[in-house]
Write an enzyme that holds these catalytic residues in place. Structure first.
Site, PDB file in Angstrom:
ATOM      1  N   ASP A  53      39.783 -51.521 -20.227  1.00 19.92           N
ATOM      2  CA  ASP A  53      39.581 -52.904 -20.612  1.00 19.92           C
ATOM      3  C   ASP A  53      40.696 -53.711 -19.956  1.00 19.92           C
ATOM      4  OD1 ASP A  53      38.616 -55.152 -22.031  1.00 19.92           O
ATOM      5  OD2 ASP A  53      40.218 -54.890 -23.492  1.00 19.92           O
ATOM      6  N   THR A  87      42.054 -57.119 -20.844  1.00 23.20           N
ATOM      7  CA  THR A  87      42.984 -57.796 -21.737  1.00 23.20           C
ATOM      8  C   THR A  87      43.612 -56.804 -22.708  1.00 23.20           C
ATOM      9  OG1 THR A  87      41.642 -59.783 -21.587  1.00 23.20           O
ATOM     10  CG2 THR A  87      43.257 -59.680 -23.367  1.00 23.20           C
ATOM     11  N   ASP A 101      42.006 -51.874 -26.717  1.00 19.16           N
ATOM     12  CA  ASP A 101      42.931 -52.264 -27.778  1.00 19.16           C
ATOM     13  C   ASP A 101      42.265 -53.100 -28.865  1.00 19.16           C
ATOM     14  OD1 ASP A 101      42.546 -54.526 -26.195  1.00 19.16           O
ATOM     15  OD2 ASP A 101      44.501 -55.356 -26.717  1.00 19.16           O
TER      16      ASP A 101
END
Length: 821
Positions: free
Chosen positions: A309, A311, A556
């Site tokens: 991912d 970000t 996250d």
């Protein structure tokens, strides 16, 4: 909007909907249309205990152990089943720990909600909300069910928990809102449409808590080996029954023999894996990696696709102001105005925080403010102390550009920065007030804006991201970046992280329009995915697995939970959401990618160590099986002697090999051939020499012992000692400490292996004289009789001949050539 008073609020605005009545709400609650909390979907404690305790191998050993107890041989049963119970305990503890992590997952903070019933607003727990309820929401509230905005209010919603997008999204009448998001600015009503398990938060929570058992390739290979060996043991048991029927062997002897045969199946392999995983987890904890799934270390060494991912994973989840390019004012004035602007906004976001960090300034009182919205893509404010009616505007160039005065070359400057993957904002000034209604909801720009400066804002790459990605590429692992952000921005960031310049990029909108074949082809060929939803991210990972890839996924946010569960290996950041950390197989402490290369080395260590352990276990099983068949007239081992053989020749060395294994490249394609090259010569020579020792002992000992039973007991003891010594010497052939022991394997030079073998040989020799408290004499416990010096000398000579013959067979590759290996 409602006005609160003493817990109940009368809705004064006659335009606001009335909401359900309490009677209607109770009726819907009774029909199951309520927001009941998502139930646990992980396995129950009973299921965990049952699945770890009972399997075909365990069941058979339990039956034989019970039979030994009934026949007056409880010690045999205890010695045989001790390792099995330890394996069961380790498995249960590991799975219960995982269950407790999953059961704690919750996307909602379980706040109280403000529900309107009979035109009265009151506080209510989320569980009481039903479909059709009208809820009030203001800044700071969490949206607890999925619904639709009704009435004339409008709110700015932070959906980053669900989508990963950090910018607030404006919601007006008719727009959908999702549970798990937060209201940042404004106030509105929304009508509950999807509740409980049907809501966005409910679906994600259910998926996060679902039970998942992903076996690593090593575990799959060992499971296959155990199944084959179980079939071999079954064949020998059938042969035993036939011999028992023909020769009328006593029942006690039959049960003891069956126990030894079943014990040939090396359950200790599972214990060795558990020990290897545990040791690696301890080592990695000191390197900044928390292992939550035992096999995660080994899984990482199998990964061939690494999905990230953007970000919070590839980037540090922080924006930074890279450049302020003045246009019509000087740089100092531009920075001073920008700092005051960012410090004065009423609803700071990541962009304003990045500007303020680079251009610190005190806040100023405001005369008017138009907050940022994703619909407008700009914000504006006017300072109250200003003697003029100047208004400052900050936002996307494409939205502000049409209202600017002529500025030659501005488009080229913007394009130059966006091509580098930077987010460009335009700072402008208006000499007239912004046209807006009382709430600034319909604020409009007017022509004549003066451009003041261009701002270049970039995501802050994690400092170790570039090096880690290059290491993966060099190792043949294919990285794929999957993000909810703009594909162009993600691609530029991927290039900054060191990925090749000719990236294949696709957006979630394009993927949504593809049929299955085109989707699978695009997933296989694409490196960068942008504007991807959580469901699309999960489907991408699932498609890669269907194509035979071994996928690691890092993330996250809650939007990554489903894809982490779908991947072979889920990796979470420590700073990520609680739900993400709970479902991950490993967590990167301090959010550092620098720990991943250490984890890869640990995975290689586990695989290399388990290869040697597998060879020793198979060699013991095959040579013992051959020996049993060659000595079919009288069974040559008792259950206790078989347990001692397994403990000293395989069990103890396996634990040491797991602890001392070396990292290094793994040749998975040739594993089967390497195992056979080691096992076949070892098994054939050992079984033949064991038969020679066994037969010779019976022949010469019969003159010394007047009792045939005593002769047989001495022969069994002698051949057990011989088999254990051979098994320990096989450890030296499997991990050669010096060049003399090479032939089967390459030199390791680890002298700890030699020291361990010598130590175990000393224990074997001294066994008849060791008397620990509560246990008694170990020689008697394991039915090992003391040997005379003459017997040890003769046995040593036979062992030396066996060692030289086996070394010559390995070095000449005689067996390998015979069977075409």
């Amino acid at each position: 909007m409602p006005v609160r008073s003493a817990g109940l609020t009368q809705v004064e605005d006659t335009r606001a909907p009335r909401g359900l009545s309490e009677a209607e709400a109770r009726a819907r609650h009774a029909r199951g249309l309520n927001n009941a909390a998502v139930s646990n979907t992980s396995r129950s404690y009973g299921e965990i205990i049952r699945t770890n305790t009972f399997n075909p191998i365990h069941n058979l050993l339990f039956i034989l152990g019970g039979a030994l107890v009934l026949l007056g041989r409880p010690t045999d049963a205890i010695v045989t089943l001790a390792v099995i119970f330890f394996n069961i305990l380790v498995g249960i503890v590991q799975e219960i720990r995982a269950k407790r992590q999953l059961d704690t997952i919750a996307l909602l903070t379980r706040p109280t909600a403000r529900v309107i019933r009979d035109s009265v607003e009151r506080e209510a727990p989320p569980d009481e909300i039903v479909v059709g309820d009208l809820l009030a929401i203001t800044a700071g509230d969490q949206i607890v069910v999925d619904g639709q905005i009704v009435g004339e209010g409008r709110i700015s919603v932070d959906e980053s928990l669900l989508t990963g997008e950090t910018d607030p999204i404006m919601k007006v009448t008719g727009d959908q809102v999702s549970s798990g998001s937060f209201c940042v600015v404004g106030a509105a009503y929304y009508e509950a449409q999807k509740v409980g398990a049907e809501s966005t938060a409910g679906r994600l929570t259910e998926g996060a808590r679902s039970f998942r058992a992903v076996r690593s390739p090593l575990q799959q290979n060992i499971a296959s080996v155990l199944q084959v060996l179980l079939l071999v043991a079954g064949y020998l048991l059938i042969a035993l029954l036939i011999v028992t029927f023909v020769a009328r062997i006593p029942l006690v002897t039959v049960v003891q023999t069956a126990t030894v045969i079943t014990g040939l199946v090396p359950n200790g392999l599972l214990l060795a894996i558990s020990v290897a995983y545990a040791l690696s987890a301890v080592r990695l904890a000191n390197k900044g990696v928390l292992i939550q799934q035992a096999n995660a270390v080994e899984s990482l060494s199998n990964v061939d696709v690494f999905c990230l991912d953007k970000t919070g994973t590839l980037t540090a989840n922080r924006l930074e102001l890279r450049e302020v390019a003045p246009l019509t004012i000087d740089a100092d004035e531009a920075r001073a105005l920008l700092g005051a602007y960012a410090a004065s906004v009423s609803a700071p976001n990541a962009t304003s925080q990045a500007i303020l960090a680079a251009c610190p300034a005190p806040a100023r009182p405001l005369a008017v403010e138009v907050p940022f919205s994703s619909a407008r893509k700009w914000s504006a404010l006017a300072f109250s102390y200003s003697l003029t009616e100047q208004t400052y505007v900050l936002g996307a160039p494409e939205m502000i550009g049409p209202f600017l005065t002529a500025q030659p070359g501005l488009d080229a400057q913007i394009r130059e920065r966006t091509d580098k993957g930077l987010r460009v904002l335009l700072f402008a000034r208006a000499d007239v007030p912004i046209a807006a209604d009382g709430n600034n909801d319909d604020a409009q720009l007017q022509p004549g804006l003066s451009p003041l400066a261009l701002l270049s804002i970039g995501d802050e790459l994690r400092p170790e991201a570039c090096e880690t990605l290059q290491q993966f590429i060099a190792a043949g692992v294919e990285p794929k970046v999957i993000s909810g952000d703009n594909p162009r921005t993600v691609a530029a960031l991927a290039r900054q992280a060191g990925l090749p310049g000719d990236l294949h990029v696709v957006s979630g909108v394009d993927l949504a329009a593809m049929h299955d074949d085109a989707f699978a082809r695009t997933v296989r060929e694409t490196t960068v995915f942008g504007r991807i939803t959580p469901q699309q991210k999960q489907r991408i990972v699932a498609t890669l697995r269907e194509q035979g890839r071994y996928v690691a996924m890092t993330g996250d946010g809650v939007n990554d939970v489903l894809s982490l569960k779908e991947a072979n290996l889920g990796i979470a950041m420590q700073s990520g959401s609680q739900a993400t950390r709970a479902v991950a197989d490993m967590v990167l402490l301090n959010d550092s990618f620098a720990a991943i290369p250490h984890a890869v080395q640990e995975g290689q260590r586990v695989v290399n160590g388990m290869e040697s352990i597998l060879k020793l276990n198979l060699a013991r099983m095959v040579n013992t099986a051959l020996f049993i068949m060659l000595a079919a007239a009288v069974f040559p081992l008792t259950p206790r002697q078989g347990s001692l053989f397994a403990l000293l020749a395989v069990g103890a060395p396996s634990l040491a090999l797991a602890a001392w294994a070396r990292p290094g490249l793994i040749d998975r394609a040739g594993l089967g051939r390497r195992v056979l090259r080691f096992v076949l010569p070892a098994a054939l020579t050992t079984s033949l020499f064991a038969l020679l020792v066994y037969s010779s002992t019976i022949m010469f000992a019969s003159a010394e012992f007047s009792n045939g039973g005593a002769t047989l007991a001495f022969a069994r003891s002698t051949v057990t000692i011989f088999l254990i010594v051979c098994g320990l010497l096989l450890v030296l052939f499997a991990e050669p400490p010096n060049a003399w022991w090479t032939g089967a394997e390459e030199l390791t030079g680890d002298w700890r292996i030699l020291a361990m073998v010598i130590g175990l040989l000393v224990i074997l020799v001294a066994l008849p004289w060791i008397n620990p408290p509560l246990i008694g004499n170990l020689g008697m416990l394991f039915e090992i009789q003391p040997l005379s010096l003459t017997a040890w000398a003769i046995g040593g000579g036979v062992t030396l001949i066996w060692t030289l013959v086996l070394r010559a067979v390995w070095r000449s590759r005689f067996v390998n050539k015979m069977i075409g290996l």
